[in-house]
Design an enzyme around this catalytic site. Structure first.
Site, PDB file in Angstrom:
ATOM      1  N   HIS A  36      22.385 -87.414 -53.746  1.00  0.00           N
ATOM      2  CA  HIS A  36      23.137 -86.397 -54.470  1.00  0.00           C
ATOM      3  C   HIS A  36      24.011 -85.536 -53.570  1.00  0.00           C
ATOM      4  CE1 HIS A  36      21.118 -87.284 -58.216  1.00  0.00           C
ATOM      5  NE2 HIS A  36      19.930 -87.062 -57.684  1.00  0.00           N
ATOM      6  N   GLU A 139       9.276 -90.528 -59.632  1.00  0.00           N
ATOM      7  CA  GLU A 139      10.057 -89.665 -60.513  1.00  0.00           C
ATOM      8  C   GLU A 139      10.333 -90.336 -61.859  1.00  0.00           C
ATOM      9  OE1 GLU A 139      13.688 -88.810 -58.455  1.00  0.00           O
ATOM     10  OE2 GLU A 139      14.090 -90.912 -58.006  1.00  0.00           O
TER      11      GLU A 139
END
Length: 249
Positions: A36, A139
């Site tokens: 990210h 996740e």
């Protein structure tokens, strides 16, 4: 009492000053968020040697669960890779194999920085597989359900928890540090301890930090680069405004 954990900072963009300041502050680990953040290969090429020269460990959260990003991070000198979006034990077996050399895995030899720009030996392969670690990120809901099977894989050195995506993908919406959120974190932590493998937690709040210490996290990521900047900027401005209000009252 649990062992003293490693303490990490999270960087979203390459900054030599951030690495140096982290070292001066006493941190021993730097997480580079390639997925990210704004890192490219050229940035990794200079920041990884800088981190290691400062006697800190570098964990690269790679772009995705693919061979290229995993191998490139390790070839450039990462101490560990965190692999996002691992969906299951079968998927973990596939993608973590790219972090280990044959016969354990499928990593390809580069012949660059990690081998001192020379050839290699069987002993070097064994040392690389032991010293460079692979952490699939937990996740996804399906990975959470198969945590014991993932931890049992020989190519998995431990796990890296992604609380925000885990909450979203477990159907709870935005992560809030709720009882259910913390129950998931504890389940993963205890599965890792049972398997004798380390686990890593981004812990921004005091409650998360406390859970990480209580449950024996190997590495606690205590602050984000941007969060630290925002907190510092906001605190300074608030101080000025407080003085202004006092003087004008």
């Amino acid at each position: 009492m649990p062992n003293t954990p490693r303490h990490a900072v999270w960087l979203s963009e390459p900054s030599s000053a951030s690495v140096e300041i982290a070292g001066l502050a006493g941190y021993d680990t730097v997480v580079l968020d390639v997925e990210h953040g704004t890192f490219d290969l050229a940035a990794l090429d200079w920041i990884l040697p800088l981190i290691r020269a400062r006697k800190m460990e570098a964990i690269v959260k790679v772009l995705g669960p693919e061979r290229g990003p995993i191998q490139q991070a390790l070839d450039l000198g990462a101490d560990a890779v965190a692999i996002p979006h691992v969906e299951s034990a079968a998927h973990a077996a596939e993608v973590t194999s790219f972090a280990k050399f044959p016969p354990l895995g499928l990593r390809s030899f580069a012949g660059g920085r990690t081998s001192n720009y020379r050839g290699f030996t069987d002993e070097w392969v064994t040392d690389q597989d032991a010293s460079t670690r692979c952490f699939p990120m937990i996740e996804d809901a399906s990975a959470h359900e198969e945590i014991e099977q993932i931890l049992a894989l020989p190519t998995v050195d431990g796990v890296f928890i992604g609380p925000s995506d885990l909450s979203l993908l477990r159907g709870r919406g935005a992560y809030t540090g709720s009882e259910d959120d913390f129950a998931d974190l504890r389940r993963i932590a205890r599965a890792a301890r049972s398997a004798g493998k380390p686990w890593i937690l981004p812990a921004w709040s005091e409650a998360e930090k406390r859970l990480a210490v209580q449950e024996g996290a190997e590495t606690i990521i205590g602050i984000m680069q941007y969060g630290a900047m925002l907190n510092g900027f906001a605190a300074a401005l608030e101080s000025i405004r407080t003085i202004e209000n006092q003087e004008n009252s």
